[in-house]
Design an enzyme around this catalytic site. Structure first.
Site, short mmCIF file in Angstrom:
data_model
loop_
_atom_site.label_atom_id
_atom_site.label_comp_id
_atom_site.label_asym_id
_atom_site.label_seq_id
_atom_site.Cartn_x
_atom_site.Cartn_y
_atom_site.Cartn_z
CG ASP B 91 42.31 53.18 25.05
OD1 ASP B 91 41.58 53.30 26.04
OD2 ASP B 91 43.17 54.03 24.75
CG ASP B 126 34.48 50.42 20.38
OD1 ASP B 126 34.15 49.52 21.17
OD2 ASP B 126 35.15 51.43 20.73
CD GLN B 169 31.07 47.37 21.01
OE1 GLN B 169 30.09 46.79 21.48
NE2 GLN B 169 32.03 47.87 21.75
N GLY B 182 32.41 45.88 24.72
CA GLY B 182 31.07 46.08 25.25
C GLY B 182 30.73 45.19 26.41
CG ASP B 232 42.30 45.66 28.99
OD1 ASP B 232 41.47 45.33 28.11
OD2 ASP B 232 42.08 46.59 29.81
CB CYS B 270 52.79 33.45 45.43
SG CYS B 270 53.30 34.78 44.31
CB CYS B 272 55.99 37.24 43.57
SG CYS B 272 55.14 37.88 45.04
CB CYS B 275 54.71 35.40 48.28
SG CYS B 275 53.12 36.17 47.88
CG HIS B 300 51.10 39.05 45.44
ND1 HIS B 300 51.59 37.76 45.44
CD2 HIS B 300 49.75 38.93 45.51
CE1 HIS B 300 50.58 36.90 45.52
NE2 HIS B 300 49.45 37.59 45.57
#
Lengths: 394, 334
Positions: B91, B126, B169, B182, B232, B270, B272, B275, B300
């Site tokens: 960022d 920004d 923005q 924003g 994200d 799940c 993974c 689990c 997880h």
């Protein structure tokens, strides 16, 4: 569980082989039991555990007291035992009430009904009945009976009491012993050689757990105390000990004929930001002229918080094949430590465990070659010489 | 050109695409875990690859502070420093720098730091303003952001290795790529989706759209339906450290006493490692007390976030959508 001695060196040091039901391969001794918290390593997640050398890294130690605040023995039984609960089906588990990191014996509060420990959940008194309830639900491969451990400076009366209690609790534990799981009878006796002998002679079982060490006895008095125990134990059964964590202490244990060791050393190194670097190559000559340019290095370990590592793009140990050294640099770990990121401890525990397992491998090799005594002398001497060189250069 | 964006499939406004970056060819829609200080808390890069992570986000402000962007540059860039072979996004650093430096000074500095760190995607600075504000401040933010984007473009020294994303923005903007900022600041959901809908309607079709800071699984599904491609959020990893697991029904609080003897896995659907091997009872005894608890739950939760946008849609959902008259057969595993 099956155990056999394969080689002897310098009289008492032995190389052997232990076979546990759940482990696909036999494990050579002397060996290190990896410390766990609730059955899993403190930082190394289960999928990364398999990156450590096998089968050396397949023996794990835990204390039933880790589970004092749940899940209940009933729940653990319904899950199928500890192996099932932590998803490590091909590993061997050794259960000992004492865990040298966080379940420390509190002999002042131990009484005739049970043994007292300082734990993260406060002080706990555990009685043989409760202890055996946990052992039965967890189904470890081997377990030590409940002992009343006292430090080296305990007086004779307290020492005698500890032996009396330990023998009594041994009977109570064995009476409730689950099928499967090898019993290691606990031997105590503090610094009183006679009491140690008495305890050792009263107990005859599948293996022996030697208690009361690593509680303040000195390096000088330890060998005779160890020998007082091991001289009176049958040779064909394995001996396990807690509290001998440092390399020199392990060597003392091996010299006295101990086979299985726990260690808090790796944990303390890891949380301190240290990484083991002492040479494992036994043919290496002692280098008197090596440079003391590194801050935070005493040739045993390096302190990765030191600023000298900020831009060091090399691995911790150049030819180490652990996950950490294969993938990351000292600079990255230095950064992780500075910003307090958990990944630092994960990477350090992997490397330190890998390295210490390598140390145990060197010990076994030395015994098989019949030169353990020289190995021990050389190791201790090189550490002393290094310290002397330090003093001279300042 | 350091980026290629190719739409492979559509459903109304939603698109499935391939985003080819210098370090990795990604499939969108995608979720980016946040690795603030050059690491995802408690997970190794191997584990991240295993659970399907394609891009990680790094915070320029934090990295510029420690270990500094110069050091990262000297050691070969952030990819090499943390040994992450796939894509990275950094960022602008503006959001965190606000209180310390005069905002206008950091426009070019932020780009310089990002050039040194070497991520595949870097963000223009920004002027962040909440959508809940009204009045002339919004227009001010829009024009200022436009001026700053020009300065960022001028300062960008590595256009062939790193892609500059502009941030929308308060308005719309014809710049290289687009991020929608924003939002994710506590505005009500009804306003939130309208802004996303408006932006995605006006932004060019052939460029990726990144909604910053989003977020909850449901929000991601809605935004994807409206035409966004990248997301994200710290939520999955942060909530893991507080003992909360993400599950199809919502959340599961592993700290709760009801979990003490619950021998079911966190999520039976799940796949993974967590689990497949652990019960709620065991995770309960670890969370908030042992580092391992955070690790397993983070693992997880990230697996859940990374697998669900493109992962197998459970049969019950396909059936329900059938009845609702919505065709998602292309998403259902056959």
């Amino acid at each position: 569980m099956k155990f056999a001695v394969k080689a002897l060196s310098s009289g008492k040091a032995r190389a052997g082989v232990v076979h546990l039901g759940s482990c696909p391969s036999s494990i050579e001794t002397p060996c290190l039991l990896l410390s766990t918290r609730k059955g899993l390593p403190i930082f190394i997640s289960p999928d990364l555990l398999s990156s450590l050398p096998s089968p050396d890294s397949n023996l794990l130690q835990f204390s039933p007291l880790h589970f004092s605040e749940g899940p209940s023995p009933k729940t653990i039984s319904s899950i199928g035992g500890l192996h099932q609960m932590v998803g490590l089906h091909e590993y061997g588990f050794a259960a000992v009430a004492r865990d040298s990191i966080q379940c420390l014996p509190e002999c002042g509060s131990t009484n005739k009904t049970g043994a007292s420990f300082e734990t993260p959940c406060g002080r706990r008194l555990i009685k043989p009945v409760e202890y055996m309830e946990m052992i039965t639900s967890m189904k470890p491969n081997l377990w030590a009976t409940l002992a009343d451990e006292v430090p080296a400076w305990a007086n004779n009366k307290r020492n005698k009491t500890s032996v009396d209690r330990t023998v009594k609790w041994l009977d109570e534990c064995i009476a409730r012993s689950p099928a499967g799981g090898a019993v290691f009878g606990s031997i105590v006796g503090g610094s009183n050689i006679e009491e140690r002998k008495r305890c050792a002679q009263e107990i005859i079982y599948a293996g022996y757990w030697i208690g009361g060490f690593g509680l303040g006895e000195s390096m000088e008095e330890r060998p005779s105390l160890l020998n007082a125990v091991t001289d009176n134990l049958p040779k064909d059964w394995p001996r396990m000990i807690c509290g001998l964590g440092l390399p020199e202490e392990v060597l003392q244990g091996v010299a006295a004929g101990v086979d299985l060791f726990d260690s808090a050393y790796i944990y303390h190194l890891t949380i301190g930001g240290f990484a083991l670097t002492f040479p494992l190559d036994r043919t290496e000559k002692i280098d008197y002229n090596y440079q003391l340019s590194d801050q935070g290095s005493d040739r045993t370990k390096i302190n990765l918080r030191a600023t000298v590592y900020r831009k060091d793009a090399t691995p911790i140990v150049e030819d180490c094949c652990c996950y950490t050294c294969q993938n990351h640099t000292k600079a990255y770990i230095n950064h992780l430590l500075n910003v307090h990121e958990m990944l630092a401890q994960i990477l350090l525990e992997i490397h330190n465990t890998h390295h210490y397992l390598g140390f145990f491998r060197s010990i076994r090799e030395a015994i098989k070659e019949g030169c353990f005594e020289q190995f021990q002398k050389k190791f201790v001497q090189s550490r002393r010489e290094h310290l002397a060189a330090d003093v001279v250069s300042v | 050109m350091a980026l290629r964006f190719e739409v492979l499939g559509r459903f109304n406004r939603a698109r499935a695409a391939q985003l080819t970056l210098p370090h990795f060819a990604c499939q969108t829609p995608l979720f980016m875990p946040v690795g603030t200080q050059g690491t995802i808390k408690g997970l190794t890069t191997d584990q991240l690859e295993e659970i399907g992570c394609q891009i990680i986000l790094g915070n320029t402000y934090h990295l510029a502070l420690r270990p500094t962007s110069e050091l990262i540059d000297e050691l070969g860039g952030l990819h090499k420093f943390m040994n992450w072979p796939r894509a990275l996004l950094t960022d602008s650093g503006g959001f965190q720098m606000v209180s310390l430096l005069h905002l206008a000074d950091i426009t070019e500095k932020g780009v310089t730091f990002q050039n040194r760190i070497g991520a595949d995607i870097i963000m223009a600075l920004d002027d962040v303003v909440r959508t809940t504000i009204t009045g002339p401040r919004i227009e001010e933010a829009m024009y200022r952001t436009l001026r700053w984007v020009d300065r960022c473009i001028a300062a960008h020294k590595r256009p062939h290795e790193q892609n500059l994303f502009g941030i929308v923005q308060g308005g719309l903007d014809p710049v290289l790529r687009y991020a929608i900022g924003g939002l994710a600041g506590g505005e009500d959901k009804d306003s939130f989706w309208r802004v996303v809908a408006q932006c995605t309607a006006a932004l060019p079709e052939d460029k990726p759209r990144y909604v910053m800071g989003v977020g909850y699984p449901l929000d991601i599904v809605v935004c994807s339906a409206l035409g966004a491609d990248m997301y994200d959020c710290v939520y999955p990893t942060r909530t893991a450290r507080f003992g909360t697991a993400l599950v199809p029904e919502g959340v599961l609080k592993l700290k709760h006493n009801a979990m003490v003897n619950d021998t079911r896995p966190i999520d039976p659907t799940c796949a993974c490692m967590v689990c497949k091997n652990y019960t709620r009872a065991y995770i309960h005894c670890l969370v908030t007390k042992d580092a391992m608890g955070s690790q397993l739950l983070s693992y997880h939760n990230l697996y859940y976030m990374l697998q669900f946008p493109k992962g197998d849609v459970p049969e019950w959902v396909c059936n329900a959508m059938d009845v609702a008259g919505i065709d998602i057969s292309s998403c259902c595993s056959s």
